[in-house]
Design an enzyme around this catalytic site. Structure first.
Site, PDB file in Angstrom:
ATOM      1  N   ILE B 157      38.625 -21.390  47.037  1.00 31.24           N
ATOM      2  CA  ILE B 157      38.958 -22.486  47.937  1.00 31.24           C
ATOM      3  C   ILE B 157      38.438 -23.821  47.370  1.00 31.24           C
ATOM      4  CG2 ILE B 157      38.923 -23.301  50.335  1.00 31.24           C
ATOM      5  CD1 ILE B 157      40.220 -20.453  49.815  1.00 31.24           C
ATOM      6  N   THR B 158      39.365 -24.732  47.086  1.00 28.31           N
ATOM      7  CA  THR B 158      39.018 -26.025  46.476  1.00 28.31           C
ATOM      8  C   THR B 158      38.381 -26.967  47.499  1.00 28.31           C
ATOM      9  OG1 THR B 158      40.903 -25.712  45.012  1.00 28.31           O
ATOM     10  CG2 THR B 158      39.969 -27.907  45.080  1.00 28.31           C
ATOM     11  N   ARG B 271      46.785 -38.648  11.673  1.00 30.29           N
ATOM     12  CA  ARG B 271      46.424 -37.557  10.764  1.00 30.29           C
ATOM     13  C   ARG B 271      47.320 -37.561   9.521  1.00 30.29           C
ATOM     14  NH1 ARG B 271      42.633 -34.003   8.971  1.00 30.29           N
ATOM     15  NH2 ARG B 271      43.529 -31.949   8.515  1.00 30.29           N
ATOM     16  N   GLY B 342      45.701 -29.181  15.156  1.00 31.29           N
ATOM     17  CA  GLY B 342      45.125 -28.226  14.216  1.00 31.29           C
ATOM     18  C   GLY B 342      43.734 -27.802  14.660  1.00 31.29           C
ATOM     19  N   GLU B 366      48.354 -22.132  44.137  1.00 29.78           N
ATOM     20  CA  GLU B 366      49.386 -22.532  45.112  1.00 29.78           C
ATOM     21  C   GLU B 366      50.723 -21.838  44.883  1.00 29.78           C
ATOM     22  OE1 GLU B 366      49.627 -26.266  46.977  1.00 29.78           O
ATOM     23  OE2 GLU B 366      47.772 -26.965  46.093  1.00 29.78           O
ATOM     24  N   THR B 368      51.928 -18.387  42.451  1.00 25.99           N
ATOM     25  CA  THR B 368      52.081 -18.135  41.014  1.00 25.99           C
ATOM     26  C   THR B 368      53.511 -18.470  40.590  1.00 25.99           C
ATOM     27  OG1 THR B 368      52.803 -15.887  41.431  1.00 25.99           O
ATOM     28  CG2 THR B 368      50.438 -16.210  41.087  1.00 25.99           C
ATOM     29  N   SER B 369      53.703 -18.555  39.285  1.00 29.95           N
ATOM     30  CA  SER B 369      55.064 -18.805  38.775  1.00 29.95           C
ATOM     31  C   SER B 369      56.012 -17.706  39.258  1.00 29.95           C
ATOM     32  CB  SER B 369      55.050 -18.850  37.245  1.00 29.95           C
ATOM     33  OG  SER B 369      54.350 -20.004  36.827  1.00 29.95           O
TER      34      SER B 369
END
Lengths: 264, 383
Positions: B157-158, B271, B342, B366, B368-369
Site C-alpha cells: 500500500i503506497t 559517447r 553500455g 494497479e 498487471t499487464s
C-alpha cells in the site's frame, strides 16, 4: 508601490537553434519559447517588493501572440496585470525600437520602479533596459544583484558587480533596474497561481492605441543590421597530458598552454 | 481535431518540469539508494500544488482538469518514478475515493489537509491472497452496534506508513450478497485508531523513494459513519478509482519513457567509439527512432483517454490500453537506453540504471499487464 516588469520571450535555452536559409536569422517554427531567464529575476524582485510595500505588479511584454504565455506565467507567479504590445509592424525591430515601444506603453501607467532582465539570452544586446530609461527620462541601474528600496519608497540602493568588486549605487525613484543572475531565486508559478492567473486582466495594445508610428519599427527601421549569422565552431577534441609524475604533467601542461594554446 | 494543450496546461508543464529538474532530480538518486521517502520534497510538492489537482477549491484543491493532473505526473516521472508514485497514489488513490464517494463531512474532514500536501492517505486494496483476484478480499468488517470491527491485512500500500499519513481507505468484506458473492465496502480508518497498524516495507527493487507498507487490522473499531458511500459499493468504487489511477500509471510510463529516451539521446551524442559519436551508427539511431515513435504513440493514447474522461465519455478500455501500452513502452525505452549506455548504464552513477529498475512496477501495479489485456479483451467482445 507600482512596479512594472518588462519581459521578453526567448527560445528555450535547451532548444536546438538552426539557422534559416537567409543566413541572417534562425528558424523559429519548431522552437519552444520561454520567459527570458533574466526577466524572471525581475518578476521575482518585483513580487518581493510588492509583498513588502504593497501595491501592484504590471507585466509588459512585446511581440506576437505567443508572448501571452510568458505574461500569463508571470501572472501565475503573482503579478497582477499584463499588457501585450502586439503589432504586425513590430516584426524585425531592433533593441532601440523595442525600448521605444515599451516606453510608450509604460508612460501612461503610474510606476515607481521598472524591472527588466539585464539582457535577453537570445540576442544578448543588453540595450533595452538602459534605452527604456532614456526614453522615459529616468535613471537606470544595470546588471544588478541586490535591490533595496528605502523605507519611504522614494529611492533605491543597488549592488552591481564590477571586476571582482561590488559597486553600491543609489538612485531616486522612479528608475529602471536591470536584473542579473544572483539577484534572487525566482519562485515557481504554483498550480493555484496558474488557475488564478486565468482571471487576471491582460490587455493587448496595438501601435495605433499607443500612438506609435509604424515606420519607426520593423526591419526597415533598424539601426543595427544583422549581416550574417554563423553557428559556433564545433568543439575540438580535448587533449590528455601525459607524464609519469604530477610534476612532469604540470610541466607539460604549462608548456602546452604557453606554446600551443598561447594563453600564458 | 485539435491536439493542442491549453495555455494553462502549457504553463503547468513548464512549471512542473522546472520544479522536477531543480528540486527532485538532485535528490532522487540518494532517496533511491537509502530507500527513503523525502519529507522535504513532499512538502515542496504540496506547496507547488501537486496534490488535489482535480479537486474543487471548496476542499482546497486546484480545480484543474484531469489532463493537467496527468501532465504534472508525466513531468515528475520524467525525472523520478518514486516521486511520481507519491503524487499518482496521493491523488488517484488517496484523494480520489474520498473526493468522489465521500460524504460532505468526510470530504471536509480529510481533503483540505490532503490537498495541501500536509498529509497523505493510503488506499488498501491488495492483500497477500487478493492481487489480481481483488474480489477475493479477506479483510472483514463486521458491524457491532455503531461500530465496524475490522480484521485482516493489506500489502503493497503506497503512502500508507509515512509520518504524515492520516489514514487509509480499506476495501473490506462486509457480508454476503444475495447471489452468494462477497459484499465489499470501503471503510475509512484513521491513523492512530487502536488495532490498526501500518508497517513500512523494505527491500524493494524499485520505487525505493516511495513509501510502501503493510496494513494490519486487529479488532480495529471505527464508527459506522466511516463507511465510504453506500454499503456494498466497494467493488464499484475500486473499479472507478482504478480507471482513473490507470491513467496516472500511464503518465508515469510515458514520462519515464521520455526520460529514458532523453538520457539515451544525450549519451549517444557524447559517447565516441570507432572515432565517432555512437548516435551516428544506424543500429543505435534506429533504436532512438523506435523510442521516439513509441513515445509519440503512447502520448496519443494516454491523452486521448484523458480527453474522454474530461468529456464524461466512457474511457475504461482506453485507460486500460494507455496503462498497458505506456508501461510497456517504458520497458522497451529503459531497455534500449541502458543498452545504449553500455557498461555505464549498469552503474548507479547513471540515472538510467534506476529507471530500468523502476519501470518494472508499471507492468504489475494497479492491474498487471495481464489484467489490462483481460479488461481490453472483454471490452472488445473477445472474451
Amino acid at each position: 508601490m507600482n512596479i512594472i516588469v518588462c519581459l521578453k520571450q526567448v527560445p528555450d535555452t535547451e532548444s536546438q537553434i538552426k539557422l534559416a536559409p537567409d543566413g541572417k536569422s534562425i528558424l523559429k517554427e519548431d522552437l519552444k519559447w520561454v520567459m527570458n531567464p533574466y526577466d524572471e529575476f525581475g518578476v521575482e524582485e518585483a513580487l518581493r517588493i510588492k509583498e513588502k510595500f504593497g501595491g501592484s505588479v504590471t507585466v509588459v511584454g512585446l511581440g506576437p501572440k505567443r508572448v501571452t504565455e510568458s505574461i500569463r506565467t508571470a501572472l501565475a507567479m503573482g503579478a497582477d496585470k499584463g499588457i501585450l504590445i502586439s503589432d504586425p509592424a513590430l516584426e524585425g525591430s531592433d533593441a532601440l525600437a523595442t525600448a521605444k515601444a515599451l516606453a510608450a506603453a509604460v508612460k501612461d501607467i503610474p510606476y515607481d520602479i521598472i524591472f527588466t532582465g539585464q539582457r535577453g539570452v537570445d540576442d544578448d544586446n543588453g540595450i533595452v533596459g538602459p534605452a527604456l530609461a532614456e526614453y522615459l527620462g529616468i535613471p537606470h541601474m544595470s546588471i544588478i544583484v541586490k535591490v533595496e528600496v528605502s523605507q519611504d519608497g522614494k529611492s533605491v540602493k543597488c549592488n552591481k558587480p564590477v571586476e571582482g568588486q561590488t559597486l553600491v549605487i543609489e538612485s531616486p525613484l522612479p528608475a529602471v533596474v536591470t536584473a542579473q543572475k544572483g539577484l534572487n531565486e525566482p519562485r515557481y508559478a504554483s498550480l493555484p497561481g496558474i488557475m488564478k492567473a486565468k482571471k487576471k486582466p491582460l490587455e493587448e495594445k496595438t501601435f495605433a492605441a499607443l500612438g506609435l508610428n509604424p515606420s519607426e519599427f520593423g526591419e526597415g527601421a533598424r539601426n543595427l543590421k544583422v549581416i550574417e549569422l554563423t553557428p559556433p565552431p564545433a568543439r575540438k577534441a580535448g587533449k590528455i597530458v601525459s607524464g609519469d609524475t604530477p610534476e612532469s604533467k604540470a610541466k607539460e601542461l604549462a608548456r602546452l598552454l604557453h606554446e600551443e594554446a598561447k594563453v600564458i | 481535431m485539435d491536439f493542442s494543450f491549453s495555455m494553462e496546461q502549457e504553463i503547468l508543464r513548464n512549471t512542473v518540469r522546472q520544479f522536477a529538474e531543480k528540486e527532485i532530480k538532485s535528490v532522487a538518486r540518494e532517496m533511491d539508494e537509502r530507500e527513503e521517502f523525502s519529507y522535504e520534497t513532499m512538502q515542496k510538492m504540496g506547496e507547488l500544488g501537486l496534490f488535489g489537482m482535480f479537486v474543487s477549491e471548496t476542499y482546497g484543491g486546484q480545480a484543474m482538469d484531469y489532463i493537467s493532473y496527468i501532465i504534472a505526473t508525466e513531468e515528475i516521472a520524467r525525472v523520478d518514478q518514486s516521486h511520481a508514485a507519491t503524487i499518482a497514489a496521493g491523488n488517484s488513490l488517496g484523494i480520489g475515493p474520498l473526493y468522489y464517494f465521500g460524504s460532505e463531512e468526510q470530504k471536509r474532514a480529510h481533503l483540505p489537509g490532503l490537498c495541501s500536501g500536509e498529509s497523505l492517505w493510503g488506499f488498501g486494496l491488495t492483500e497477500p491472497n487478493a492481487g489480481s483476484d481483488a474480489g477475493n478480499t479477506q479483510t472483514a468488517a463486521v458491524l457491532d452496534g455503531d461500530e465496524w470491527v475490522i480484521n485482516g491485512s493489506k500489502i503493497f500500500i503506497t503512502n500508507a506508513a509515512t509520518k504524515i499519513t492520516s489514514g487509509v481507505t480499506a476495501l473490506c468484506r462486509t457480508g454476503t450478497r444475495q447471489d452468494g458473492r462477497p459484499e465489499l465496502s470501503c471503510i475509512l480508518i484513521e491513523r492512530g485508531t487502536p488495532g490498526f497498524d501500518a508497517v513500512e516495507m523494505h527491500g524493494k527493487m524499485m520505487w525505493r523513494g516511495s513509501n510502501t507498507s503493510q496494513l494490519y487490522f486487529d479488532d480495529c473499531r471505527v464508527p459506522k459513519e466511516n463507511l465510504l458511500g453506500p454499503r456494498g459499493h466497494g467493488f464499484y468504487q475500486m473499479m472507478q478509482t482504478l480507471d482513473g489511477g490507470r491513467l496516472s500509471i500511464g503518465a508515469m510510463g510515458l514520462g519515464g519513457a521520455q526520460g529514458c529516451f532523453e538520457m539515451a539521446l544525450k549519451y549517444s551524442h557524447e559517447r565516441v567509439q570507432f572515432g565517432k559519436a555512437i548516435s551516428n551508427f544506424q543500429v543505435n539511431a534506429f533504436k532512438l527512432a523506435d523510442m521516439a515513435l513509441e513515445i509519440e504513440c503512447a502520448r496519443l493514447i494516454l491523452y486521448k483517454a484523458c480527453w474522454l474522461r474530461d468529456n464524461n465519455k466512457p474511457f475504461t478500455k482506453e485507460a486500460a490500453m494507455a496503462k498497458l501500452y505506456c508501461s510497456e513502452v517504458m520497458y522497451r525505452c529503459a531497455n534500449h537506453s541502458v543498452q545504449l549506455h553500455g557498461g555505464y548504464g549498469l552503474m548507479k552513477e547513471y540515472d538510467v540504471e534506476r529507471f530500468y529498475r523502476d519501470q518494472k512496477l508499471l507492468e504489475i501495479g494497479e492491474g498487471t499487464s495481464e489484467v489490462q489485456r483481460l479488461v481490453i479483451s472483454r471490452l472488445i467482445g473477445a472474451a
